[in-house]
Motif scaffolding. Structure first.
Motif, short mmCIF file in Angstrom:
data_model
loop_
_atom_site.label_atom_id
_atom_site.label_comp_id
_atom_site.label_asym_id
_atom_site.label_seq_id
_atom_site.Cartn_x
_atom_site.Cartn_y
_atom_site.Cartn_z
N LEU A 1 -4.52 -11.09 45.00
CA LEU A 1 -5.40 -10.48 45.99
C LEU A 1 -5.34 -8.95 45.91
N ASP A 2 -4.14 -8.43 45.72
CA ASP A 2 -3.98 -6.98 45.59
C ASP A 2 -4.71 -6.48 44.34
N LYS B 1 -7.89 -3.87 44.17
CA LYS B 1 -7.90 -2.67 43.33
C LYS B 1 -9.08 -2.67 42.37
N ARG B 2 -9.39 -3.85 41.77
CA ARG B 2 -10.54 -3.94 40.87
C ARG B 2 -11.83 -3.64 41.61
N LEU B 3 -11.96 -4.19 42.81
CA LEU B 3 -13.16 -3.97 43.61
C LEU B 3 -13.28 -2.49 43.97
N ASP C 1 -15.99 2.61 43.07
CA ASP C 1 -15.90 4.01 42.70
C ASP C 1 -16.77 4.31 41.48
N GLN C 2 -16.72 3.42 40.47
CA GLN C 2 -17.56 3.59 39.28
C GLN C 2 -19.04 3.55 39.64
N ALA C 3 -19.41 2.60 40.49
CA ALA C 3 -20.81 2.47 40.91
C ALA C 3 -21.25 3.73 41.64
#
Length: 173
Positions: free
Chosen positions: A50-51, A55-57, A62-64
């Motif tokens: 979940l962590d 972080k991926r999300l 941030d990239q988007a």
């Protein structure tokens, strides 16, 4: 009379069963401890997963956000090129038309910079194939080999991502 066992031999068989029951309970306790350890490990793995997803999300968001304007800014590059060409064609002339072109170009570049856009104008720099595209190579005795001696078209970078390489002429070595 009350001290007598109602069932002869009952006390003896209970004492005989005590080690067997204790052994069964110990085995069951060990199984439960193993199961508990397994569940704790699984809970830790789930928490870590979940962590990692969080972080991926966050990284994807941030990239988007950083590259949300990429398409719009890419479509504005020909407009910036046209303004540059207009200013180059005006040469040393002065007047309100040239002043207007310069002001418009500065404003567009400012908007681009505020959104992470950066120009690549590598005249005099070493040729870098990651940022430059060589259109030709010429003998240039006054320039170091593999140096950009002419820029046909400026390149652009958006937040360290190449939008368009600079089209350049490189000094032959």
């Amino acid at each position: 009379m009350h001290n007598e066992d109602p069932i002869p031999g009952a006390q003896a068989s209970a004492d005989d069963l005590a080690p067997e029951i204790t052994g069964d309970l110990s085995a069951e306790l060990e199984q439960l401890r193993t199961a508990l350890g397994s569940l704790r490990e699984e809970a830790l793995r789930e928490r870590a997963e979940l962590d990692n997803q969080r972080k991926r999300l966050a990284r994807d968001v941030d990239q988007a956000r950083r590259f949300a304007n990429e398409k719009l800014l890419s479509q504005l590059l020909p407009v910036l090129d046209s303004l540059d060409a207009g200013l180059a064609a005006a040469g040393a002339e002065t007047g309100p038309l040239k002043d207007g072109l310069e002001l418009t170009l500065r404003q567009l570049l400012k908007v681009g910079e505020d959104n992470g856009l950066r120009q690549i104008h590598p005249l005099g720099e070493d040729f870098d194939p990651a940022w430059h595209q060589a259109v030709s190579q010429i003998a240039a005795p006054d320039a170091a080999p593999n140096t950009v001696v002419q820029v046909f078209q400026k390149g652009y970078v958006l937040n360290d991502r190449l939008l368009r390489p600079a089209l350049v002429v490189v000094a032959a070595g």
